[in-house]
Motif scaffolding. Structure first.
Motif, PDB file in Angstrom:
ATOM      1  N   PRO A   1       0.834  -1.205   0.000  1.00 61.05           N
ATOM      2  CA  PRO A   1       0.000   0.000   0.000  1.00 61.05           C
ATOM      3  C   PRO A   1       0.871   1.259   0.000  1.00 61.05           C
ATOM      4  CG  PRO A   1      -0.724  -1.539   1.703  1.00 61.05           C
ATOM      5  CD  PRO A   1       0.577  -2.054   1.178  1.00 61.05           C
ATOM      6  N   PRO A   2       0.516   2.250  -0.843  1.00 62.24           N
ATOM      7  CA  PRO A   2       1.306   3.481  -0.938  1.00 62.24           C
ATOM      8  C   PRO A   2       1.534   4.151   0.421  1.00 62.24           C
ATOM      9  CG  PRO A   2      -0.256   3.398  -2.732  1.00 62.24           C
ATOM     10  CD  PRO A   2      -0.552   2.218  -1.854  1.00 62.24           C
ATOM     11  N   ALA A   3       0.511   4.146   1.296  1.00 57.66           N
ATOM     12  CA  ALA A   3       0.652   4.823   2.589  1.00 57.66           C
ATOM     13  C   ALA A   3       1.770   4.189   3.411  1.00 57.66           C
ATOM     14  CB  ALA A   3      -0.671   4.766   3.356  1.00 57.66           C
ATOM     15  N   GLN A   4       1.870   2.881   3.346  1.00 56.15           N
ATOM     16  CA  GLN A   4       2.913   2.159   4.067  1.00 56.15           C
ATOM     17  C   GLN A   4       4.294   2.469   3.485  1.00 56.15           C
ATOM     18  OE1 GLN A   4       1.912  -2.021   4.665  1.00 56.15           O
ATOM     19  NE2 GLN A   4       4.054  -2.575   4.316  1.00 56.15           N
ATOM     20  N   ALA A   5       4.366   2.537   2.148  1.00 51.70           N
ATOM     21  CA  ALA A   5       5.627   2.858   1.473  1.00 51.70           C
ATOM     22  C   ALA A   5       6.085   4.263   1.862  1.00 51.70           C
ATOM     23  CB  ALA A   5       5.445   2.752  -0.038  1.00 51.70           C
ATOM     24  N   LEU A   6       5.102   5.150   2.030  1.00 54.13           N
ATOM     25  CA  LEU A   6       5.385   6.556   2.325  1.00 54.13           C
ATOM     26  C   LEU A   6       5.894   6.718   3.753  1.00 54.13           C
ATOM     27  CD1 LEU A   6       4.988   9.312   0.899  1.00 54.13           C
ATOM     28  CD2 LEU A   6       2.708   9.415   1.886  1.00 54.13           C
ATOM     29  N   ARG A   7       5.244   6.025   4.680  1.00 55.45           N
ATOM     30  CA  ARG A   7       5.569   6.234   6.086  1.00 55.45           C
ATOM     31  C   ARG A   7       6.662   5.307   6.597  1.00 55.45           C
ATOM     32  NH1 ARG A   7      -0.211   7.200   6.697  1.00 55.45           N
ATOM     33  NH2 ARG A   7      -0.468   4.962   6.913  1.00 55.45           N
ATOM     34  N   GLY A   8       6.660   4.058   6.093  1.00 55.88           N
ATOM     35  CA  GLY A   8       7.469   3.050   6.761  1.00 55.88           C
ATOM     36  C   GLY A   8       8.835   2.766   6.166  1.00 55.88           C
ATOM     37  N   LYS A   9       9.151   3.340   4.999  1.00 52.98           N
ATOM     38  CA  LYS A   9      10.401   2.949   4.339  1.00 52.98           C
ATOM     39  C   LYS A   9      11.237   4.158   3.897  1.00 52.98           C
ATOM     40  CE  LYS A   9       9.263  -1.717   3.003  1.00 52.98           C
ATOM     41  NZ  LYS A   9       9.022  -2.680   1.909  1.00 52.98           N
ATOM     42  N   PRO A  10      11.910   4.791   4.855  1.00 55.24           N
ATOM     43  CA  PRO A  10      12.697   5.993   4.504  1.00 55.24           C
ATOM     44  C   PRO A  10      13.891   5.671   3.600  1.00 55.24           C
ATOM     45  CG  PRO A  10      13.110   5.319   6.778  1.00 55.24           C
ATOM     46  CD  PRO A  10      11.987   4.468   6.282  1.00 55.24           C
ATOM     47  N   ASP A  11      14.330   4.428   3.562  1.00 54.76           N
ATOM     48  CA  ASP A  11      15.513   4.074   2.762  1.00 54.76           C
ATOM     49  C   ASP A  11      15.173   3.268   1.518  1.00 54.76           C
ATOM     50  OD1 ASP A  11      17.424   5.321   4.351  1.00 54.76           O
ATOM     51  OD2 ASP A  11      17.407   3.654   5.784  1.00 54.76           O
ATOM     52  N   SER A  12      13.934   3.371   1.047  1.00 53.27           N
ATOM     53  CA  SER A  12      13.580   2.614  -0.151  1.00 53.27           C
ATOM     54  C   SER A  12      14.305   3.193  -1.363  1.00 53.27           C
ATOM     55  CB  SER A  12      12.068   2.656  -0.389  1.00 53.27           C
ATOM     56  OG  SER A  12      11.676   3.948  -0.799  1.00 53.27           O
ATOM     57  N   SER A  13      14.574   2.339  -2.356  1.00 58.68           N
ATOM     58  CA  SER A  13      15.259   2.785  -3.573  1.00 58.68           C
ATOM     59  C   SER A  13      14.438   3.875  -4.275  1.00 58.68           C
ATOM     60  CB  SER A  13      15.490   1.599  -4.510  1.00 58.68           C
ATOM     61  OG  SER A  13      14.290   0.886  -4.727  1.00 58.68           O
ATOM     62  N   MET A  14      13.117   3.731  -4.248  1.00 62.45           N
ATOM     63  CA  MET A  14      12.257   4.705  -4.912  1.00 62.45           C
ATOM     64  C   MET A  14      12.382   6.087  -4.257  1.00 62.45           C
ATOM     65  SD  MET A  14       8.216   4.073  -5.563  1.00 62.45           S
ATOM     66  CE  MET A  14       8.200   2.700  -6.691  1.00 62.45           C
ATOM     67  N   ARG A  15      12.341   6.076  -2.942  1.00 64.71           N
ATOM     68  CA  ARG A  15      12.401   7.343  -2.226  1.00 64.71           C
ATOM     69  C   ARG A  15      13.762   8.013  -2.401  1.00 64.71           C
ATOM     70  NH1 ARG A  15       9.461   8.575   3.169  1.00 64.71           N
ATOM     71  NH2 ARG A  15      10.032  10.745   3.456  1.00 64.71           N
ATOM     72  N   ILE A  16      14.830   7.225  -2.331  1.00 63.26           N
ATOM     73  CA  ILE A  16      16.173   7.803  -2.488  1.00 63.26           C
ATOM     74  C   ILE A  16      16.343   8.377  -3.900  1.00 63.26           C
ATOM     75  CG2 ILE A  16      18.631   7.194  -2.562  1.00 63.26           C
ATOM     76  CD1 ILE A  16      18.097   5.378  -0.136  1.00 63.26           C
ATOM     77  N   ALA A  17      15.817   7.667  -4.900  1.00 59.30           N
ATOM     78  CA  ALA A  17      15.906   8.179  -6.274  1.00 59.30           C
ATOM     79  C   ALA A  17      15.194   9.523  -6.391  1.00 59.30           C
ATOM     80  CB  ALA A  17      15.304   7.163  -7.246  1.00 59.30           C
ATOM     81  N   LEU A  18      14.004   9.631  -5.764  1.00 61.18           N
ATOM     82  CA  LEU A  18      13.253  10.890  -5.833  1.00 61.18           C
ATOM     83  C   LEU A  18      13.970  11.998  -5.050  1.00 61.18           C
ATOM     84  CD1 LEU A  18       9.699   9.351  -5.472  1.00 61.18           C
ATOM     85  CD2 LEU A  18      10.540  10.625  -7.466  1.00 61.18           C
ATOM     86  N   GLU A  19      14.635  11.634  -3.956  1.00 59.33           N
ATOM     87  CA  GLU A  19      15.382  12.636  -3.190  1.00 59.33           C
ATOM     88  C   GLU A  19      16.599  13.132  -3.974  1.00 59.33           C
ATOM     89  OE1 GLU A  19      13.906  11.231   1.273  1.00 59.33           O
ATOM     90  OE2 GLU A  19      15.887  10.595   0.547  1.00 59.33           O
TER      91      GLU A  19
END
Lengths: 326, 326
Positions: free
Chosen positions: B64-82
């Motif tokens: 679920p997107p909400a879980q990806a948003l809140r629970g995974k600060p080190d995900s590859s997706m999030r780091i790429a966007l950062e």
């Protein structure tokens, strides 16, 4: 009088069905002189089973339903529906203006008790057989309650058409519970509580063609877009295949061999010509044949109608809805 | 790390793109040991243009997107966007979880001023070329104002992708003014007043594939159903064609000749693999590659991204929206 080919298609298709079903009686409603001319072109028609009812007006394919409803008391469509209302026929089949047919059907026949809005349902070919999809355009804004009623009606209709314990699903953008808009989510919770219904949850667009459900429910906007875009895609694939085969000499040889297969494939798949579409929730049987359907398509629509008469679909719908809604 | 094939597809596709575009630099974000192993399998890679950024977490395709948003600060997706937010890269391409990518993109990058909701747009093959369809699933409930914004953004994006004065249409259940739901009718009246936009009115589902519009706008529910049902139908037609050809000996001969053509046709038509899908309305370029895309599909997504970088799509969107919305 309706459809892209009018009586030139409907009259011979009707005559062919009379030969196929010895107990069938048909009433052709429309411009009597034209219809009689077309009947005269087929020798040996059993006129004891083929009646012509004259109608002075015709509803055009693009005419606004409101205008058809108010301005044309003598249209062939209206007279046919009045014959049905008055018990002089057992069902009505039309290839005409869909919106006008729905509006006139509601006005002349009325809906079954408990039904807010009739729905339009048609069989879509899938990898494993076919799926009954509804609504196909009658209702562009649907509440959860409407979707719920469509699911109940679709389930009964699929049973009538021969499916045992039909798998009923809601069309959605994902299969998880949290997916979709408010109407779909609320309809899901209503369906989970419905007794005697084989509700299987959400199915996505690709699931339709994979055969994931026997009855798939959506609002008329989504259903109309799905049906028409599928028709458009199937036509484009046919056209591309033909041009691809014609590209080179070698492929022209392949193409001349493969084209009959492609045509058969196209005929197999053309979603809206697969069969007629049933109007569900009315006090009477109304089947809409696709406007672009040829004789074979119109015969399919008549066959679907005969099944609905034989199984007394409106009475069965009424009984089921009475149990669950009233 | 995303998509059905993960780095096993994305790494070789990336290396192929580096060879194709001598000025391209790529940063691969994900599990560094795995990615390095895959890079080592291709000899002669220009490592000066290929960097690996380690990410300790992966967002699963069904999460679920909400879980990806809140629970995974080190995900590859999030780091790429950062990396994109911080100006270390110029765009982000992902084959991962669509909902998570949209939620993270909005959170990390933010929307352009005046944009309520980003939209997802992809090219759909048509009889005359292709049509940019949006929204494809990000927004399941859309107001007329949202559809209006999607139309403006889609028009600018189509120009960036090379279409001169793109014909912009609203997807509807009929072409007449009185057709459709309230949102669509109201969006039409907004679009009729928009200056400098080639708004051509309503287009139906079959019109999409006939090439009736260059940009076609709908809410994300309808767009998602249309896209997925088209994928399902194309796959079914392929499967049926193959089994039809295999039915008899004669047809097996035809089939062995015709199957390569059918496969090419299928590859030409697979809507979602036609190209990457652009997220429009964000402060940055994000392109979503289809999860089922192979190497060629992922390379298409990278090419689309390069065009958007070259044309500075977000800045052009911002300028256009500022003129019309702010």
């Amino acid at each position: 009088m309706g459809g892209d080919f009018g009586p030139h298609c409907i009259v011979p298709a009707s005559i062919a069905c009379l030969a196929e079903y010895p107990s069938l009686h048909l009433v052709l409603v429309g411009q009597a002189p034209l219809i009689e001319d077309l009947i005269a072109q087929s020798p040996g028609v059993d006129r004891a089973r083929l009646h012509v009812e004259h109608a002075g007006e015709v509803i055009a394919m693009g005419e606004p339903p409101a205008q058809a409803l108010r301005g044309k008391p003598d249209s062939s469509m209206r007279i046919a529906l009045e014959l049905l209302r008055d018990g002089r026929v057992q069902a009505c089949v039309s290839a005409g203006n869909t919106g006008a047919l729905m509006a006139l059907s509601r006005y002349v026949l009325k809906t079954l008790p408990g039904v807010d809005r009739p729905a339009m349902m048609a069989a879509i070919p899938t990898q494993s057989g076919c799926c009954q999809l509804l609504d196909l355009g009658a209702n562009v804004d649907c509440s959860a309650e409407h979707l719920y009623q469509f699911a109940l009606m679709g389930s009964v209709a699929a049973e009538v058409l021969g499916v045992v314990s039909p798998r009923v699903a809601l069309l959605n953008v994902g299969s998880e519970d949290n997916k979709g808009n408010q109407q779909v989510k609320l309809a899901a919770s209503l369906l989970q509580q419905a007794v005697g219904l084989n509700y299987i949850g959400f199915v996505e667009g690709d699931g339709l063609y994979r055969g994931a459900a026997d009855v798939l429910v959506c609002d008329g906007f989504v259903g109309n877009v799905l049906l028409k875009s599928s028709e458009g895609l199937a036509a484009m694939i046919s056209a591309r295949a033909e041009s691809l085969f014609k590209e080179s000499l070698a492929s022209r040889v392949v193409g001349s061999l493969a084209l009959p297969f492609l045509r058969r494939l196209r005929a197999d798949l053309a979603p809206a010509q697969y069969n007629g579409a049933s109007f569900l929730g009315l006090q009477g049987i109304v089947v809409k044949s696709h406007g672009a359907a040829g004789q074979e398509g119109f015969k399919s629509a008549i066959r679907r109608t005969l099944t609905e008469i034989h199984e007394d679909l409106p009475q069965r719908l009424h009984g089921r809805l009475e149990d669950l809604l009233l």
